[in-house]
Design a protein around this motif. Structure first.
Motif, PDB file in Angstrom:
ATOM      1  N   ALA A 126      -6.582  -7.650  -3.535  1.00 25.02           N
ATOM      2  CA  ALA A 126      -7.063  -7.892  -4.896  1.00 25.02           C
ATOM      3  C   ALA A 126      -7.692  -6.636  -5.485  1.00 25.02           C
ATOM      4  N   PHE A 127      -8.467  -5.908  -4.650  1.00 24.54           N
ATOM      5  CA  PHE A 127      -9.097  -4.690  -5.159  1.00 24.54           C
ATOM      6  C   PHE A 127      -8.045  -3.644  -5.547  1.00 24.54           C
ATOM      7  N   ASN A 128      -7.013  -3.445  -4.686  1.00 26.76           N
ATOM      8  CA  ASN A 128      -5.967  -2.472  -5.017  1.00 26.76           C
ATOM      9  C   ASN A 128      -5.145  -2.922  -6.238  1.00 26.76           C
ATOM     10  N   LEU A 129      -4.920  -4.241  -6.366  1.00 25.60           N
ATOM     11  CA  LEU A 129      -4.163  -4.755  -7.508  1.00 25.60           C
ATOM     12  C   LEU A 129      -4.933  -4.564  -8.808  1.00 25.60           C
ATOM     13  N   HIS A 130      -6.246  -4.734  -8.773  1.00 31.44           N
ATOM     14  CA  HIS A 130      -7.041  -4.553  -9.981  1.00 31.44           C
ATOM     15  C   HIS A 130      -7.037  -3.081 -10.419  1.00 31.44           C
ATOM     16  N   LEU A 131      -6.918  -2.124  -9.416  1.00 29.19           N
ATOM     17  CA  LEU A 131      -6.800  -0.722  -9.786  1.00 29.19           C
ATOM     18  C   LEU A 131      -5.490  -0.460 -10.531  1.00 29.19           C
ATOM     19  N   ILE A 132      -4.406  -1.097 -10.095  1.00 33.75           N
ATOM     20  CA  ILE A 132      -3.103  -0.927 -10.773  1.00 33.75           C
ATOM     21  C   ILE A 132      -3.168  -1.502 -12.188  1.00 33.75           C
ATOM     22  N   TYR A 133      -3.730  -2.708 -12.337  1.00 36.35           N
ATOM     23  CA  TYR A 133      -3.862  -3.321 -13.673  1.00 36.35           C
ATOM     24  C   TYR A 133      -4.758  -2.468 -14.568  1.00 36.35           C
ATOM     25  N   LYS A 134      -5.817  -1.951 -13.985  1.00 33.59           N
ATOM     26  CA  LYS A 134      -6.756  -1.164 -14.786  1.00 33.59           C
ATOM     27  C   LYS A 134      -6.104   0.131 -15.266  1.00 33.59           C
ATOM     28  N   LYS A 135      -5.311   0.781 -14.395  1.00 33.02           N
ATOM     29  CA  LYS A 135      -4.663   2.024 -14.762  1.00 33.02           C
ATOM     30  C   LYS A 135      -3.567   1.796 -15.809  1.00 33.02           C
ATOM     31  N   SER A 136      -2.944   0.628 -15.734  1.00 40.34           N
ATOM     32  CA  SER A 136      -1.885   0.315 -16.719  1.00 40.34           C
ATOM     33  C   SER A 136      -2.446  -0.195 -18.050  1.00 40.34           C
ATOM     34  N   ARG A 174       0.837  -1.208   0.000  1.00 37.41           N
ATOM     35  CA  ARG A 174       0.000   0.000   0.000  1.00 37.41           C
ATOM     36  C   ARG A 174       0.870   1.255   0.000  1.00 37.41           C
ATOM     37  N   ALA A 175       1.996   1.239   0.723  1.00 34.85           N
ATOM     38  CA  ALA A 175       2.885   2.396   0.736  1.00 34.85           C
ATOM     39  C   ALA A 175       3.522   2.629  -0.628  1.00 34.85           C
ATOM     40  N   CYS A 176       3.925   1.557  -1.307  1.00 35.76           N
ATOM     41  CA  CYS A 176       4.505   1.699  -2.643  1.00 35.76           C
ATOM     42  C   CYS A 176       3.482   2.240  -3.629  1.00 35.76           C
ATOM     43  N   GLN A 177       2.273   1.760  -3.530  1.00 40.53           N
ATOM     44  CA  GLN A 177       1.213   2.269  -4.409  1.00 40.53           C
ATOM     45  C   GLN A 177       0.956   3.743  -4.128  1.00 40.53           C
ATOM     46  N   HIS A 178       1.053   4.149  -2.857  1.00 39.12           N
ATOM     47  CA  HIS A 178       0.775   5.533  -2.469  1.00 39.12           C
ATOM     48  C   HIS A 178       1.816   6.497  -3.038  1.00 39.12           C
ATOM     49  N   VAL A 179       3.079   6.072  -3.107  1.00 36.81           N
ATOM     50  CA  VAL A 179       4.143   6.962  -3.608  1.00 36.81           C
ATOM     51  C   VAL A 179       4.382   6.773  -5.113  1.00 36.81           C
ATOM     52  N   GLY A 180       3.688   5.848  -5.785  1.00 37.06           N
ATOM     53  CA  GLY A 180       3.798   5.669  -7.237  1.00 37.06           C
ATOM     54  C   GLY A 180       4.688   4.532  -7.681  1.00 37.06           C
ATOM     55  N   LEU A 181       5.197   3.736  -6.780  1.00 35.29           N
ATOM     56  CA  LEU A 181       6.002   2.565  -7.159  1.00 35.29           C
ATOM     57  C   LEU A 181       5.049   1.396  -7.386  1.00 35.29           C
ATOM     58  N   VAL A 182       4.331   1.478  -8.536  1.00 37.26           N
ATOM     59  CA  VAL A 182       3.260   0.514  -8.775  1.00 37.26           C
ATOM     60  C   VAL A 182       3.792  -0.875  -9.088  1.00 37.26           C
ATOM     61  N   SER A 183       4.915  -0.988  -9.763  1.00 37.17           N
ATOM     62  CA  SER A 183       5.447  -2.317 -10.090  1.00 37.17           C
ATOM     63  C   SER A 183       5.829  -3.059  -8.811  1.00 37.17           C
ATOM     64  N   LEU A 184       6.486  -2.320  -7.906  1.00 35.68           N
ATOM     65  CA  LEU A 184       6.852  -2.934  -6.632  1.00 35.68           C
ATOM     66  C   LEU A 184       5.623  -3.246  -5.799  1.00 35.68           C
ATOM     67  N   ALA A 185       4.621  -2.385  -5.897  1.00 35.07           N
ATOM     68  CA  ALA A 185       3.401  -2.609  -5.142  1.00 35.07           C
ATOM     69  C   ALA A 185       2.665  -3.833  -5.659  1.00 35.07           C
ATOM     70  N   ALA A 186       2.640  -4.034  -7.014  1.00 34.69           N
ATOM     71  CA  ALA A 186       1.939  -5.188  -7.573  1.00 34.69           C
ATOM     72  C   ALA A 186       2.576  -6.486  -7.112  1.00 34.69           C
TER      73      ALA A 186
END
Length: 927
Positions: free
Chosen positions: A901-911, A848-860
């Protein structure tokens, strides 16, 4: 005199034709009496001296006093008889002091004064002072002839004015009559006729107050006229002034001691006032004056017994019997026997009954009531055979004609424990008890209960309850018997309100029906509590408990101001009597201070208001009941609690705890918190320690369950103070204060004090950091978290808090070294991961912290690790002494895979990977 004048004058509406002739004859008689009354005048003066010597005091006006001021000043404030009482007291006290001073050895100054007068006059004055209060007859020959300066004889002008005033009154010309009478009063202030006619005039005008005042003056100037005192007494009774009526009645008895009816009136007044001692003395005096009045004797004996003077009561009745050796009233013997039997002197009572048989009923049978009382005496003395012979008179049809005697015999047998014999007499009246049906059935039930015959007892208790529905004790006893027989439903029906309330509610507004009685409610709630019927239990007892606690709270909050009695108000008003130098009673009061004058003015206003209320009530035909008492009871200020002294009873402490728990179970949190708060406030010194602790813990639990936690702040605060290092207690505290208003000063002060007292206590420091985070003060939050980190560096929660605070701080605008702060925050999160041993929660926080600062690959990548772990449910922390309650929690409440899963689907959807996003939701977020 009063009655005579009223008969002469007649009705004002239809004045008699011969009024003028009557007035003329009256004037003529007065003139003739003045010319020819020389001998009568001397006799009258001597008789007047006798009256003064006998009564001790005769009211006279002083020179320069205006008698009209008395009535005018007291028409609407102080009662006139109070002033006369005080004047009489002052005069008699002065006379006694003078007599005492004259009887003491005299000094040179007095001796010098005595030498100035003749020896005969000196001795006469001295003997007069020493013989004060005793009626004496003058040994000197009566003086004949006219005495110069006599105040009791009317001159011609006054007699003429009296006649004119009488004519004016007869023809209803009241203003002219008052004008003439006022002139008479100023010329002859000690003439009673003028005041009497003034009373008649004001009475005809409807001014009862002034009429009463003038009649009072006339009566005091003619103290031997009992008719005036009787009139004043009747007026006082009509106005409800018992004190003034008693005063006038005493004066009337002094004027006419032979009038027995007046003494009966005084005894009745004492009974109405509740002074049974004086009432007994009055009846005793009546019997001494009229020895044949047996009713006065018996009434006096009963009243003496009521006052605790049993020996005096017995001696009165025995003296009557000694004075009647051959013939006497047998009711006196019956009363004497009853008094002796109530005093357990059965031998003496039996002796009096047997003596009466020999003296007054020789050769005849005693009345049945005396025979039965003799039998009861034999029962108490153990002579059962002799008693059965005497009591055989009540068998058969005789029992129906002497119901009271049968019940008296049976009651005596019950008191001695002879229940079988008592049942025999009770059952005689079962079919024909008249008005005693309910009490008879109850006594039969009690006898069966004493004989341990429960079935018969229950049957008769049911009959008694049906006959006497308002008998609370019978209902409670019946309910207890039914519970012992395991008939709970029947016991509940006995104590529950009837179905047809409209037809059964025959009570007045002041009396409550039996089903609202506190004892019935308590018994009913005990049954519901034992059966586990929580709703019925709460409905039965909660209204009574709440009302009782509310009444006790009012008594503690409101400072009751003692209401001054009428006596105290009158004493204060007397201060104003000296303000006017022309007042009749000036000179009796010392100079008052300003504060006393203010109090007197207020007291006078209060008296005026009371008189106005009283007059209005009497005008409306409403019965006036004065509320003037020396001690104003609290029940007139606050309504009485339905459960008085409820908190002082130790048996009710557990009931309060059970009630609060039941309210919490029924989710009536506000009612439960209110009950706990009032109980702890009112009974903090009465409740045991364990009960108080249990109530406070329950209050803390309810504090974070209710929608308004501000009422429970004190309880969670207390829990934290008792367990300052308990994480569960601080969790409960934070849960409550997190829902309070942001500007609640209580929380800030308490948290600051706890941090100052406990330097090594981490929870208050962490909570302060949470409060700064809520307000977006991330720099202050990081400082607090780092302070806690120094104390507990290996705590996972503190590492997590420090990491989140630094990351939030790095995203701000004012920080220059953002990357360094971000790296430090991630370092604390990885430290949390190490301490939690790669738990699902720690992985989720990093993702969640990585997603918050924009490190989406690490967050996924970290979200995928979370999805690969299945986390088991962990127990929720509970308060000290609290049982865990996980019934309301659904399984999987600790698993974070759906959130990941919900946060991961947001990352996939944005990408742009929509298929992957859809697949993740399908796999983990659908059922």
């Amino acid at each position: 005199m009063a009655e005579g004048k009223e008969d002469k004058v007649g009705d004002c509406e239809e004045a008699p034709e011969g009024d003028a002739d009557v007035a003329g004859e009256q004037n003529k008689e007065m003139e003739e009496g003045e010319e020819d009354g020389e001998e009568e005048e001397g006799e009258e003066e001597e008789e007047e001296d006798d009256i003064e010597d006998e009564g001790g005091y005769t009211f006279k006006f002083k020179d320069g006093e205006n008698p009209l001021d008395f009535v005018e000043d007291n028409a609407f404030s102080v009662q006139p008889y109070k002033q006369f009482e005080r004047l009489e007291y002052e005069a008699l006290a002065e006379k006694k002091r003078k007599a005492l001073a004259d009887s003491q050895p005299e000094g040179s100054s007095k001796k010098a004064r005595l030498e100035d007068v003749s020896g005969a006059s000196c001795m006469e004055e001295l003997m007069k002072a020493m013989n004060y209060g005793r009626r004496r007859k003058s040994k000197e020959p009566k003086k004949r002839g006219r005495q110069k300066g006599s105040r009791n004889r009317l001159n011609r002008d006054v007699a003429k004015m009296i006649g004119e005033a009488t004519l004016y009154y007869a023809h209803c010309r009241y203003e002219e009559a008052i004008s003439v009478l006022h002139q008479i009063v100023l010329q002859a202030p000690d003439l009673p006729d003028s005041y009497h006619i003034l009373g008649l005039v004001h009475d005809a005008m409807g001014d009862k107050k002034r009429a009463l005042g003038f009649y009072m003056l006339a009566a005091h100037l003619m103290p031997k006229d009992s008719s005036l005192w009787k009139l004043l007494m009747s007026w006082s009774i009509e106005q409800g002034d018992i004190g003034q009526a008693n005063y006038c009645l005493s004066k009337a008895i002094t004027a006419d001691p032979e009038d027995i009816q007046l003494r009966f009136h005084r005894a009745a007044l004492y009974l109405e006032l509740g002074d049974y001692q004086k009432a007994a003395e009055s009846y005793d005096q009546i019997h001494q004056l009229c020895t044949d009045n047996v009713e006065a004797l018996k009434t006096g004996a009963k009243l003496y017994k009521r006052c605790g003077q049993l020996e005096h009561s017995i001696r009165m009745l025995e003296d009557y019997l000694d004075g009647h050796p051959t013939e006497a009233d047998l009711s006196v013997i019956e009363l004497l026997a009853v008094i002796l039997m109530n005093n357990n002197e059965h031998i003496k009572a039996l002796q009096h009954i047997e003596d009466a048989h020999l003296k007054y009923c020789s050769g005849e049978e005693l009345p049945i009531n005396l025979t039965i009382k003799a039998g009861i005496c034999h029962i108490h003395l153990g002579n059962m055979q002799k008693a059965e012979v005497l009591l055989s008179l009540l068998e058969g049809e005789s029992a129906y004609h002497h119901i009271d005697l049968v019940i008296e015999v049976a009651d005596s047998l019950v008191n001695l424990g002879h229940y079988n014999m008592a049942l025999k007499y009770y059952l005689m009246l079962e079919g024909n008890a008249g008005s005693h049906v309910g009490s008879l059935q109850l006594k039969i039930a009690q006898c069966y209960l004493s004989l341990k015959a429960r079935s018969q007892a229950i049957m008769f208790f049911f009959k008694a309850v049906q006959t006497c529905a308002d008998d609370i004790d019978a209902r409670l006893t019946l309910a207890s018997l039914l519970l012992e027989e395991s008939k709970d439903d029947e016991a509940i029906s006995v104590l529950s309100a009837p179905n047809n309330l409209e037809s059964s509610n025959t009570h007045s507004d002041k009396s409550k029906p039996w089903w609202l009685n506190a004892k019935v409610k308590l018994k009913l709630c005990q049954i519901y509590r034992a059966k586990g019927m929580l709703e019925n239990f709460v409905d039965a007892i909660f209204p009574l408990v709440r009302e009782s606690l509310y009444c006790e709270t009012l008594r503690q909050k409101v400072k009751v101001k003692k209401r001054l009695s009428r006596r105290a108000l009158l004493e204060r008003v007397k201060v104003l009597d000296n303000c006017d130098t022309d007042n009749l009673f000036s000179g009796f009061r010392p100079v008052a201070s300003t504060s006393d004058l203010v109090k007197a003015s207020r007291a006078k206003k209060l008296l005026q208001k009371k008189e106005e209320k009283k007059a209005k009530a009497l005008a409306d035909g409403v019965h006036w009941q004065s509320d003037d008492s020396d001690d104003e009871p609290l029940s007139r200020i606050h309504r009485e609690a339905p459960l008085p002294n409820f908190l002082k009873d130790e048996d009710h402490h557990q009931l309060i705890v059970d009630l609060c728990k039941a309210l919490a179970t029924l989710r009536r949190y506000s009612d439960a918190l209110e009950t706990i708060s009032l109980t702890l406030r009112l009974a903090s010194n009465m409740l045991p320690v364990e009960k108080k602790e249990e109530l406070r813990i329950l209050g803390a639990q309810l504090a974070y369950a209710t929608t308004e936690p501000k009422h429970g702040f004190n309880y969670v605060k207390y829990i934290v103070q008792q367990n300052p290092y308990s994480v569960a207690a601080w969790n409960c505290y934070y849960k409550v204060i997190s829902r309070l208003e942001n500007r609640d000063t209580r929380h800030g002060k308490f948290l600051h004090s706890m941090q100052g007292k406990l330097k090594d206590c981490v929870p208050p420091i962490v909570i302060s950091g949470h409060q700064f985070t809520t307000c977006s003060h991330h720099q202050d939050a990081a400082r607090k978290y780092l302070e806690a980190y120094k104390l507990m560096p290996e705590n996972p929660l503190i590492n997590l808090c420090v990491g989140t605070a630094l990351i939030n701080l790095a995203l701000g605008f004012r920080l220059q070294n953002k990357h360094q702060c971000l790296v430090q925050g991630l370092a604390f999160l990885y430290n949390n991961l190490r301490l939690c041993k790669n738990s699902q929660e720690a992985l989720y926080n990093i993702a969640r912290a990585c997603q918050h600062v924009g490190l989406v690959s690490l967050a996924a990548s970290y979200y995928e690790k979370v999805l690969a772990i299945h986390q088991k449910d962990c127990p929720i922390p509970v308060l000290p002494n609290e049982k865990p309650n996980e019934e309301h929690l659904t399984p999987g409440y600790c698993d974070l895979r759906r959130e990941a899963a919900f946060n991961l689907h947001l990352i996939y959807k944005k990408s742009g990977a929509l298929d992957l996003a859809r697949q993740v939701l399908k796999d983990y977020c659908t059922f």
